[in-house]
Design an enzyme around this catalytic site. Structure first.
Site, mmCIF file in Angstrom:
data_model
loop_
_atom_site.group_PDB
_atom_site.id
_atom_site.type_symbol
_atom_site.label_atom_id
_atom_site.label_comp_id
_atom_site.label_asym_id
_atom_site.label_seq_id
_atom_site.Cartn_x
_atom_site.Cartn_y
_atom_site.Cartn_z
ATOM 1 N N ALA A 211 49.140 -30.079 -51.454
ATOM 2 C CA ALA A 211 49.148 -31.299 -50.633
ATOM 3 C C ALA A 211 50.312 -31.254 -49.658
ATOM 4 O O ALA A 211 51.014 -30.245 -49.574
ATOM 5 C CB ALA A 211 49.254 -32.516 -51.534
ATOM 6 N N ASN A 212 50.499 -32.312 -48.912
ATOM 7 C CA ASN A 212 51.675 -32.414 -48.040
ATOM 8 C C ASN A 212 52.208 -33.841 -48.093
ATOM 9 O O ASN A 212 51.652 -34.692 -48.779
ATOM 10 C CB ASN A 212 51.318 -31.985 -46.608
ATOM 11 C CG ASN A 212 50.234 -32.867 -46.010
ATOM 12 O OD1 ASN A 212 50.418 -34.064 -45.856
ATOM 13 N ND2 ASN A 212 49.087 -32.267 -45.719
ATOM 14 N N ARG A 213 53.289 -34.104 -47.375
ATOM 15 C CA ARG A 213 54.003 -35.373 -47.521
ATOM 16 C C ARG A 213 53.474 -36.508 -46.651
ATOM 17 O O ARG A 213 54.120 -37.540 -46.518
ATOM 18 C CB ARG A 213 55.489 -35.178 -47.194
ATOM 19 C CG ARG A 213 56.195 -34.248 -48.138
ATOM 20 C CD ARG A 213 57.682 -34.184 -47.802
ATOM 21 N NE ARG A 213 58.312 -33.069 -48.477
ATOM 22 C CZ ARG A 213 58.661 -33.072 -49.754
ATOM 23 N NH1 ARG A 213 58.467 -34.148 -50.479
ATOM 24 N NH2 ARG A 213 59.215 -32.014 -50.301
ATOM 25 N N ALA A 277 47.014 -35.354 -41.682
ATOM 26 C CA ALA A 277 47.724 -34.083 -41.858
ATOM 27 C C ALA A 277 46.844 -33.215 -42.745
ATOM 28 O O ALA A 277 46.999 -33.171 -43.965
ATOM 29 C CB ALA A 277 49.077 -34.332 -42.496
#
Ligand code: C5P
Length: 405
Positions: A211-213, A277
């Site tokens: 995942a990402n932030r 994102a």
């Protein structure tokens, strides 16, 4: 002018309450109709008599005022308004709003309302800086509550100086006018707008993922602003922190491939904003069962590229939206990369921001963006993500109306 705009003014108990008299006077001069509710504490600073004299209407003060409940009731009070303004919004009122506490007429009206809310916080700088207030403010922003101020300056207490002074009546007035300008529901009336938001989760096995932030705050704010501007909005959201905006069709997805499918199904639209994102890669063969820690050492993960949703839609042969907006989150050479990305992806605009950790933009409530178009680069002032969203939506409306490109 604010001709016949109905403002419900909730006056909290702070020294700045006296400034509300001036605010009401100015609102009335501009043709607005102002109805006031005072908290019990507000009565320590201004009297219902003086507030009523200026609004020209009866002032509501207590949830259990049976005559008032009979005449109008807190539900009607909160619905018969175009905008709810809370000024001064004390630390206590902000905390109650953030948690949905409704224990008097003002907080009950706030919980019952389906109308936009603007708050003008006012408190001692230490209270404003307190982690509890920071959390509450972040929550309210995420809930779509607009804020004006507080400003930095001298406080009522001697020797106190810092951020916490209520915005001046003229500033609150400007925020109210901007609200009605920006939230002009005719702006995007009849338009269908698609927004992607949040991160994607790419499974490694049934319990682990890449995942990402991304928090989804900016994308969700754009969907909310487009809705407020009268558009029919479809929000395709990855697993985001931000709450679903009201009045928007939200399609929840996990992976980039699911996002791609949901986006394609949502076409045709007039404009699409790709704020998500999206993970660039996914694990080639996600395991069907949890991968066990064993003797073989760490499992090798083979990554394969995800579909580029923005590029695919910007180059769609038959259903390309008239306006395609991409985002660029960069940590260096932000504008140069964004210009390049605009051409590479085939989109019309790129909203570029610097997401280096020190900017606090990723997951934060503020944003500093540059709008890259065919005409050049605009540096927008730092603003809340909600304000950036309103600004972008106003630009999109002008573009769709053929005013700019
Ligand atoms: O290439 P990069 O990820 O930096 O591009 C960012 C822009 O492209 C964003 O608008 C993002 O939503 C979009 N994007 C996409 N699908 C991907 C990757 C990025 O829609 N797979």
């Amino acid at each position: 002018m604010l001709n016949d705009k109905r403002i419900l003014l909730l006056i909290g108990g702070g020294i700045a309450a006296y400034k509300c008299l001036d605010l009401v006077r100015r609102l009335k001069e501009r043709g607005a109709r102002v109805r006031a509710v005072m908290t019990r504490a507000a009565g320590q600073f201004v009297t219902p008599l003086s507030v009523g004299a200026i609004t020209g209407e009866r002032v509501f003060t207590d949830l259990f005022d049976l005559t008032a409940e009979h005449d109008i009731g807190h539900i009607r009070l909160s619905r018969e308004a175009d905008l709810v303004v809370v000024a001064p919004a004390t630390a206590d009122l902000l905390a109650k709003m953030a948690h949905g506490i409704a224990d008097d007429l003002a907080t009950t009206a706030l919980l019952a309302t389906d109308k936009p809310v603007l708050v003008a916080p006012a408190m001692n700088p230490r209270m404003w800086a307190h982690p509890a207030t920071r959390r509450n403010v972040a929550q309210l922003r995420a809930d779509g509550i607009a804020m004006v101020g507080p400003n930095a300056g001298a406080m009522a207490e001697r020797d106190e100086f810092g951020e916490g002074r209520m915005a001046e009546p003229m500033e609150i007035l400007a925020a109210i006018e901007a609200h009605f300008g920006a939230a002009d529901t005719a702006l995007l009336k009849g338009r269908r707008i698609l927004v992607t938001s949040g991160p994607t989760h790419e499974p490694i096995d049934p319990v682990r993922y890449i995942a990402n932030r991304s928090s989804g705050k900016q994308g969700h704010a754009i969907a909310a602003a487009a809705r407020a501007a009268g558009a029919e909005v479809i929000l395709v959201s990855g697993p985001a922190e931000a709450a679903d905006p009201r009045g928007v069709k939200v399609i929840h997805v996990e992976t980039a491939q699911e996002m791609m499918a949901a986006v394609e199904e949502s076409l045709p639209v007039d404009a699409a904003v790709f704020a998500a994102a999206v993970a660039d890669w996914r694990v080639a063969d996600a395991a069907g069962q949890k991968i066990k820690k064993g003797d073989g050492g760490a499992p090798p993960l083979t990554l394969v590229e995800n579909p580029d949703i923005l590029a695919a839609i910007a180059r769609h042969r038959t259903l390309r939206p008239r306006l395609v907006v991409g985002f660029a989150a960069e940590t260096q050479d932000v504008v140069a990369h964004a210009r390049d990305k605009r051409l590479r992806k085939g989109c019309d605009w790129i909203v570029a921001n610097d997401v280096s950790p020190e900017t606090g933009i990723m997951g934060g409530d503020a944003n500093t963006v540059h709008l890259v178009t065919a005409a050049g680069v605009e540096d927008w002032p730092s603003a809340s993500k909600a304000e950036v969203a309103r600004h972008l939506v106003a630009r999109m409306a002008a573009d769709l109306a053929g005013e700019t490109r």
